[in-house]
Design a protein around this motif. Structure first.
Motif, PDB file in Angstrom:
ATOM      1  N   ASN A  10      -5.008  18.343   8.416  1.00  0.00           N
ATOM      2  CA  ASN A  10      -5.606  17.065   7.908  1.00  0.00           C
ATOM      3  C   ASN A  10      -5.607  15.981   9.256  1.00  0.00           C
ATOM      4  OD1 ASN A  10      -5.581  17.420   5.073  1.00  0.00           O
ATOM      5  ND2 ASN A  10      -3.443  17.229   4.892  1.00  0.00           N
ATOM      6  N   ILE A  11      -6.454  15.036   9.112  1.00  0.00           N
ATOM      7  CA  ILE A  11      -6.204  13.798   9.827  1.00  0.00           C
ATOM      8  C   ILE A  11      -6.136  12.692   8.579  1.00  0.00           C
ATOM      9  CG2 ILE A  11      -7.437  12.002  11.294  1.00  0.00           C
ATOM     10  CD1 ILE A  11      -8.928  14.507  12.289  1.00  0.00           C
ATOM     11  N   LYS A  12      -4.749  12.182   8.672  1.00  0.00           N
ATOM     12  CA  LYS A  12      -4.886  11.088   7.447  1.00  0.00           C
ATOM     13  C   LYS A  12      -4.573   9.569   8.085  1.00  0.00           C
ATOM     14  CE  LYS A  12      -1.844  12.445   4.395  1.00  0.00           C
ATOM     15  NZ  LYS A  12      -0.694  12.592   3.498  1.00  0.00           N
ATOM     16  N   PHE A  13      -5.379   8.650   7.452  1.00  0.00           N
ATOM     17  CA  PHE A  13      -5.289   7.358   7.849  1.00  0.00           C
ATOM     18  C   PHE A  13      -4.465   6.731   6.738  1.00  0.00           C
ATOM     19  CE2 PHE A  13      -9.186   8.978   9.101  1.00  0.00           C
ATOM     20  CZ  PHE A  13      -9.476   8.358  10.467  1.00  0.00           C
ATOM     21  N   ARG A  14      -3.555   5.771   7.296  1.00  0.00           N
ATOM     22  CA  ARG A  14      -2.378   5.330   6.350  1.00  0.00           C
ATOM     23  C   ARG A  14      -2.509   3.658   6.689  1.00  0.00           C
ATOM     24  NH1 ARG A  14       3.218   7.806   5.875  1.00  0.00           N
ATOM     25  NH2 ARG A  14       2.568   7.518   3.787  1.00  0.00           N
ATOM     26  N   GLN A  15      -2.005   2.704   5.719  1.00  0.00           N
ATOM     27  CA  GLN A  15      -1.959   1.461   5.719  1.00  0.00           C
ATOM     28  C   GLN A  15      -0.747   0.998   5.405  1.00  0.00           C
ATOM     29  OE1 GLN A  15      -4.338  -0.952   6.993  1.00  0.00           O
ATOM     30  NE2 GLN A  15      -2.638  -2.232   6.583  1.00  0.00           N
ATOM     31  N   THR A  16      -0.175  -0.195   6.039  1.00  0.00           N
ATOM     32  CA  THR A  16       1.237  -0.670   5.499  1.00  0.00           C
ATOM     33  C   THR A  16       0.745  -1.798   4.497  1.00  0.00           C
ATOM     34  OG1 THR A  16       2.336  -0.294   7.561  1.00  0.00           O
ATOM     35  CG2 THR A  16       3.141  -2.106   6.099  1.00  0.00           C
ATOM     36  N   TYR A  17       1.474  -1.877   3.272  1.00  0.00           N
ATOM     37  CA  TYR A  17       0.960  -2.900   2.345  1.00  0.00           C
ATOM     38  C   TYR A  17       1.967  -3.759   2.103  1.00  0.00           C
ATOM     39  CZ  TYR A  17       4.546  -0.003  -0.664  1.00  0.00           C
ATOM     40  OH  TYR A  17       5.635   0.350  -1.228  1.00  0.00           O
ATOM     41  N   HIS A  18       1.563  -4.994   1.578  1.00  0.00           N
ATOM     42  CA  HIS A  18       2.584  -6.067   1.602  1.00  0.00           C
ATOM     43  C   HIS A  18       3.396  -5.988   0.153  1.00  0.00           C
ATOM     44  CE1 HIS A  18       3.848 -10.171   2.223  1.00  0.00           C
ATOM     45  NE2 HIS A  18       3.624 -10.709   0.938  1.00  0.00           N
ATOM     46  N   ASP A  19       4.677  -5.868   0.362  1.00  0.00           N
ATOM     47  CA  ASP A  19       5.432  -5.759  -0.772  1.00  0.00           C
ATOM     48  C   ASP A  19       5.652  -7.219  -1.391  1.00  0.00           C
ATOM     49  OD1 ASP A  19       7.655  -5.707  -2.434  1.00  0.00           O
ATOM     50  OD2 ASP A  19       8.374  -3.936  -1.306  1.00  0.00           O
ATOM     51  N   LEU A  20       5.309  -7.332  -2.634  1.00  0.00           N
ATOM     52  CA  LEU A  20       5.225  -8.630  -3.276  1.00  0.00           C
ATOM     53  C   LEU A  20       6.448  -9.013  -4.013  1.00  0.00           C
ATOM     54  CD1 LEU A  20       1.978  -8.228  -5.397  1.00  0.00           C
ATOM     55  CD2 LEU A  20       2.365  -9.610  -3.351  1.00  0.00           C
ATOM     56  N   THR A  21       7.289  -7.985  -3.748  1.00  0.00           N
ATOM     57  CA  THR A  21       8.855  -8.439  -4.081  1.00  0.00           C
ATOM     58  C   THR A  21       9.637  -9.113  -3.501  1.00  0.00           C
ATOM     59  OG1 THR A  21       9.935  -6.199  -3.438  1.00  0.00           O
ATOM     60  CG2 THR A  21       8.963  -6.330  -5.587  1.00  0.00           C
ATOM     61  N   GLY A  22       9.173  -9.438  -2.119  1.00  0.00           N
ATOM     62  CA  GLY A  22       9.981 -10.279  -1.049  1.00  0.00           C
ATOM     63  C   GLY A  22      10.748  -9.023  -0.308  1.00  0.00           C
ATOM     64  N   ALA A  23      10.563  -7.879  -0.313  1.00  0.00           N
ATOM     65  CA  ALA A  23      11.471  -7.095   0.385  1.00  0.00           C
ATOM     66  C   ALA A  23      11.054  -7.353   1.889  1.00  0.00           C
ATOM     67  CB  ALA A  23      11.207  -5.600  -0.022  1.00  0.00           C
ATOM     68  N   GLU A  24      12.275  -7.208   2.843  1.00  0.00           N
ATOM     69  CA  GLU A  24      11.813  -7.172   4.224  1.00  0.00           C
ATOM     70  C   GLU A  24      10.972  -5.870   4.824  1.00  0.00           C
ATOM     71  OE1 GLU A  24      12.636  -9.492   6.692  1.00  0.00           O
ATOM     72  OE2 GLU A  24      13.522 -10.563   4.732  1.00  0.00           O
ATOM     73  N   GLU A  25      11.293  -4.649   4.335  1.00  0.00           N
ATOM     74  CA  GLU A  25      10.506  -3.536   4.567  1.00  0.00           C
ATOM     75  C   GLU A  25       8.978  -3.449   3.949  1.00  0.00           C
ATOM     76  OE1 GLU A  25      11.251  -1.432   6.932  1.00  0.00           O
ATOM     77  OE2 GLU A  25      12.924  -2.615   7.638  1.00  0.00           O
ATOM     78  N   HIS A  26       8.081  -3.145   4.655  1.00  0.00           N
ATOM     79  CA  HIS A  26       6.775  -3.044   3.771  1.00  0.00           C
ATOM     80  C   HIS A  26       6.471  -1.694   3.966  1.00  0.00           C
ATOM     81  CE1 HIS A  26       6.445  -7.397   3.333  1.00  0.00           C
ATOM     82  NE2 HIS A  26       6.845  -7.475   4.457  1.00  0.00           N
ATOM     83  N   GLU A  27       6.282  -0.737   3.106  1.00  0.00           N
ATOM     84  CA  GLU A  27       6.113   0.579   3.284  1.00  0.00           C
ATOM     85  C   GLU A  27       4.518   0.859   3.596  1.00  0.00           C
ATOM     86  OE1 GLU A  27       8.526   2.713   2.711  1.00  0.00           O
ATOM     87  OE2 GLU A  27       9.976   1.181   2.462  1.00  0.00           O
ATOM     88  N   VAL A  28       4.392   2.120   3.938  1.00  0.00           N
ATOM     89  CA  VAL A  28       3.221   2.640   4.456  1.00  0.00           C
ATOM     90  C   VAL A  28       2.705   3.556   3.181  1.00  0.00           C
ATOM     91  CG1 VAL A  28       1.828   3.950   6.350  1.00  0.00           C
ATOM     92  CG2 VAL A  28       3.631   2.485   6.979  1.00  0.00           C
ATOM     93  N   SER A  29       1.346   3.612   3.000  1.00  0.00           N
ATOM     94  CA  SER A  29       0.751   4.147   1.927  1.00  0.00           C
ATOM     95  C   SER A  29      -0.607   4.933   2.460  1.00  0.00           C
ATOM     96  CB  SER A  29       0.438   3.207   0.945  1.00  0.00           C
ATOM     97  OG  SER A  29      -0.173   3.982  -0.302  1.00  0.00           O
ATOM     98  N   ASP A  30      -1.004   6.362   1.801  1.00  0.00           N
ATOM     99  CA  ASP A  30      -2.023   6.894   2.303  1.00  0.00           C
ATOM    100  C   ASP A  30      -3.301   6.140   1.966  1.00  0.00           C
ATOM    101  OD1 ASP A  30      -0.472   8.858   3.200  1.00  0.00           O
ATOM    102  OD2 ASP A  30      -0.817  10.147   1.673  1.00  0.00           O
TER     103      ASP A  30
END
Length: 172
Positions: free
Chosen positions: A43-63
């Protein structure tokens, strides 16, 4: 070459002083092998960090999108044993789903099997309705059936024995 994680190797190459010919600027090699290799996926995978609406400091990455090269068979040193297909998967509402496949036979499948173009014959199979229109509905459109042979036909079948229907509307 540059060795990446999980055994993938990326290399760059050039043919010399001429621009003609084929150059593999990036090569991705899956070095995994075994007697059972059908459905081995690279695979070649493209991922994007999403904005966490809960106010968490860490914004997770999603496929987002995945481009895959997949073996159809158990690959050996015999060329005839090596067939593969290419697929593109995209995320829709958080679920990664295959949307396009190019098979070893040259078939193109959209949305897995909703729209199929058969490579060897050129036949097209559509599971669903066919709508031919312009984007704004104002331009003329047509379905043309042409043949270099002496015959061309239109066949409409409905059920096992029911007659097909042709509805022609138009004009003034």
């Amino acid at each position: 070459g540059v060795v990446m994680k999980n055994g993938a190797v990326i290399t760059e190459s050039a043919t010399g002083t001429t621009a003609k010919g084929e150059v593999d600027m990036v090569r991705i090699i899956n070095t995994g092998h075994d007697a059972d290799m059908d459905e081995t996926i690279t695979n070649i995978k493209f991922r994007q960090t999403y904005h966490d609406l809960t106010g968490a400091e860490e914004h997770e990455v999603s496929d987002m999108v995945k481009i895959s090269a997949v073996t159809e068979s158990d690959w050996t040193q015999r060329e005839e044993s090596r067939s593969a297909y290419f697929k593109v998967s995209v995320v829709n509402s958080g679920v990664m789903e295959e949307r396009l496949r190019l098979t070893a036979e040259g078939d193109m499948l959209l949305n897995t099997d909703s729209f199929i173009v058969d490579g060897p014959t050129g036949d097209t199979l559509i599971h669903g309705n066919l709508l031919v229109t312009s984007r704004d509905g104002t331009d003329e459109r047509e379905i043309a059936i042409t043949s270099s042979a002496n015959t061309a036909g239109l066949r409409i079948e409905a059920g096992d024995s029911a007659a097909g229907t042709i509805l022609v509307k138009g004009g003034e």
